[in-house]
Design an enzyme around this catalytic site. Structure first.
Site, PDB file in Angstrom:
ATOM      1  N   HIS A 162       0.844  -1.211   0.000  1.00 37.19           N
ATOM      2  CA  HIS A 162       0.000   0.000   0.000  1.00 37.19           C
ATOM      3  C   HIS A 162       0.876   1.257   0.000  1.00 37.19           C
ATOM      4  CE1 HIS A 162      -2.956  -2.644   2.444  1.00 37.19           C
ATOM      5  NE2 HIS A 162      -3.520  -2.484   1.274  1.00 37.19           N
TER       6      HIS A 162
ATOM      7  N   LYS B   7     -18.346  -6.141   9.786  1.00 36.20           N
ATOM      8  CA  LYS B   7     -17.155  -6.723  10.408  1.00 36.20           C
ATOM      9  C   LYS B   7     -16.190  -5.617  10.833  1.00 36.20           C
ATOM     10  CE  LYS B   7     -14.718  -8.301   6.235  1.00 36.20           C
ATOM     11  NZ  LYS B   7     -14.148  -7.701   5.364  1.00 36.20           N
TER      12      LYS B   7
ATOM     13  N   ARG C 122      -2.260  -6.331  -8.158  1.00 33.77           N
ATOM     14  CA  ARG C 122      -1.187  -7.320  -7.999  1.00 33.77           C
ATOM     15  C   ARG C 122      -1.305  -8.431  -9.019  1.00 33.77           C
ATOM     16  NH1 ARG C 122      -2.885  -7.934  -1.885  1.00 33.77           N
ATOM     17  NH2 ARG C 122      -4.780  -7.432  -3.014  1.00 33.77           N
TER      18      ARG C 122
ATOM     19  N   SER D 126      -2.630  -7.720   3.137  1.00 33.23           N
ATOM     20  CA  SER D 126      -2.955  -7.532   4.558  1.00 33.23           C
ATOM     21  C   SER D 126      -3.394  -8.847   5.176  1.00 33.23           C
ATOM     22  CB  SER D 126      -4.072  -6.503   4.730  1.00 33.23           C
ATOM     23  OG  SER D 126      -3.653  -5.241   4.304  1.00 33.23           O
TER      24      SER D 126
HETATM   25  P1  ADP Z   1      -9.727  -3.864   0.339  1.00 33.10           P
HETATM   26  O1  ADP Z   1     -10.233  -4.283   1.687  1.00 33.10           O
HETATM   27  O2  ADP Z   1     -10.569  -2.845  -0.359  1.00 33.10           O
HETATM   28  O3  ADP Z   1      -9.274  -4.996  -0.567  1.00 33.10           O
HETATM   29  P2  ADP Z   1      -6.985  -3.405   0.982  1.00 33.10           P
HETATM   30  O4  ADP Z   1      -6.606  -2.581   2.156  1.00 33.10           O
HETATM   31  O5  ADP Z   1      -6.737  -4.873   1.088  1.00 33.10           O
HETATM   32  O6  ADP Z   1      -8.479  -3.057   0.700  1.00 33.10           O
HETATM   33  O7  ADP Z   1      -6.313  -2.862  -0.329  1.00 33.10           O
HETATM   34  C1  ADP Z   1      -6.533  -1.565  -0.799  1.00 33.10           C
HETATM   35  C2  ADP Z   1      -5.957  -1.439  -2.195  1.00 33.10           C
HETATM   36  O8  ADP Z   1      -4.557  -1.682  -2.158  1.00 33.10           O
HETATM   37  C3  ADP Z   1      -6.509  -2.416  -3.220  1.00 33.10           C
HETATM   38  O9  ADP Z   1      -6.589  -1.761  -4.474  1.00 33.10           O
HETATM   39  C4  ADP Z   1      -5.471  -3.482  -3.287  1.00 33.10           C
HETATM   40  O10 ADP Z   1      -5.474  -4.145  -4.546  1.00 33.10           O
HETATM   41  C5  ADP Z   1      -4.216  -2.672  -3.105  1.00 33.10           C
HETATM   42  N1  ADP Z   1      -3.117  -3.469  -2.588  1.00 33.10           N
HETATM   43  C6  ADP Z   1      -3.121  -4.282  -1.527  1.00 33.10           C
HETATM   44  N2  ADP Z   1      -1.921  -4.870  -1.347  1.00 33.10           N
HETATM   45  C7  ADP Z   1      -1.128  -4.402  -2.361  1.00 33.10           C
HETATM   46  C8  ADP Z   1       0.223  -4.665  -2.754  1.00 33.10           C
HETATM   47  N3  ADP Z   1       0.998  -5.530  -2.084  1.00 33.10           N
HETATM   48  N4  ADP Z   1       0.701  -4.028  -3.838  1.00 33.10           N
HETATM   49  C9  ADP Z   1      -0.097  -3.170  -4.541  1.00 33.10           C
HETATM   50  N5  ADP Z   1      -1.381  -2.885  -4.221  1.00 33.10           N
HETATM   51  C10 ADP Z   1      -1.885  -3.503  -3.150  1.00 33.10           C
END
Ligand code: ADP
Length: 152
Positions: free
Chosen positions: A18, A42, A91, A129
């Site tokens: 992120h 949640k 990704r 995450s």
């Molecule tokens: P959500 O709960 O909406 O999936 P996340 O917090 O998991 O939210 O992710 C937010 C954004 O960051 C999404 O667009 C996700 O694809 C992107 N993202 C998550 N991990 C990575 C990563 N390792 N590299 C690039 N983008 C990422």
């Protein structure tokens, strides 16, 4: 023109993936609102306040980055904040399939909105995450996966 992007997500917790997307997107926008979407059904693994505190700490010296939380539709939040762009990271093909549906539906609801996708840096393309939570839950050391200065 004031180019505002919302980067919506759970950030539960924020990862280096992120962080990399946000830092790489900075030159494209006047400001980026990193917005934690609250889900009434949640509550998340890490408390919302903790997730917000980490985001504030990581970007404390970057005036273009704002940290917020919101509930409801992301497009409604974009309208409230005057953002015409949503920022997302890609990704894998699975991310693309998921994002494609949301991006098209969001634009149907808010004409003029554009979703801007940045490809994940290769070194972070396996990082999520959910994996970080799994490692944390089982007592592993997650520091190499989260931004410097935070220790979930
Ligand atoms: P959500 O709960 O909406 O999936 P996340 O917090 O998991 O939210 O992710 C937010 C954004 O960051 C999404 O667009 C996700 O694809 C992107 N993202 C998550 N991990 C990575 C990563 N390792 N590299 C690039 N983008 C990422």
């Amino acid at each position: 023109m004031n180019k505002v992007a919302v980067f919506p997500g759970s950030f539960d917790p924020i990862t280096r993936g992120h962080e990399s997307v946000i830092l790489r997107a900075l030159p494209l926008f006047d400001s980026i609102v990193v917005a934690i979407g609250e889900n009434s059904e949640k509550s998340g693994y890490f408390p919302l306040e903790k997730r917000m505190e980490w985001l504030r700490r990581i970007f404390s010296s970057e005036p273009k980055v704002k940290v917020a939380s919101y509930s409801g539709l992301t497009i409604d939040y974009c309208q409230q904040t005057g953002a015409k762009y949503i920022l997302r990271g890609l990704r894998t093909a699975a991310d693309f399939d998921f994002e494609r549906g949301i991006g098209i539906m969001n634009r149907a609801m808010m004409p003029g909105l554009e979703t801007i996708f940045l490809l994940s840096a290769p070194e972070y393309s396996a990082l999520s995450s959910s994996i970080v939570r799994e490692i944390h839950r089982n007592g592993g050391d997650v520091r190499q996966f989260v931004p410097e200065g935070i220790n979930p």
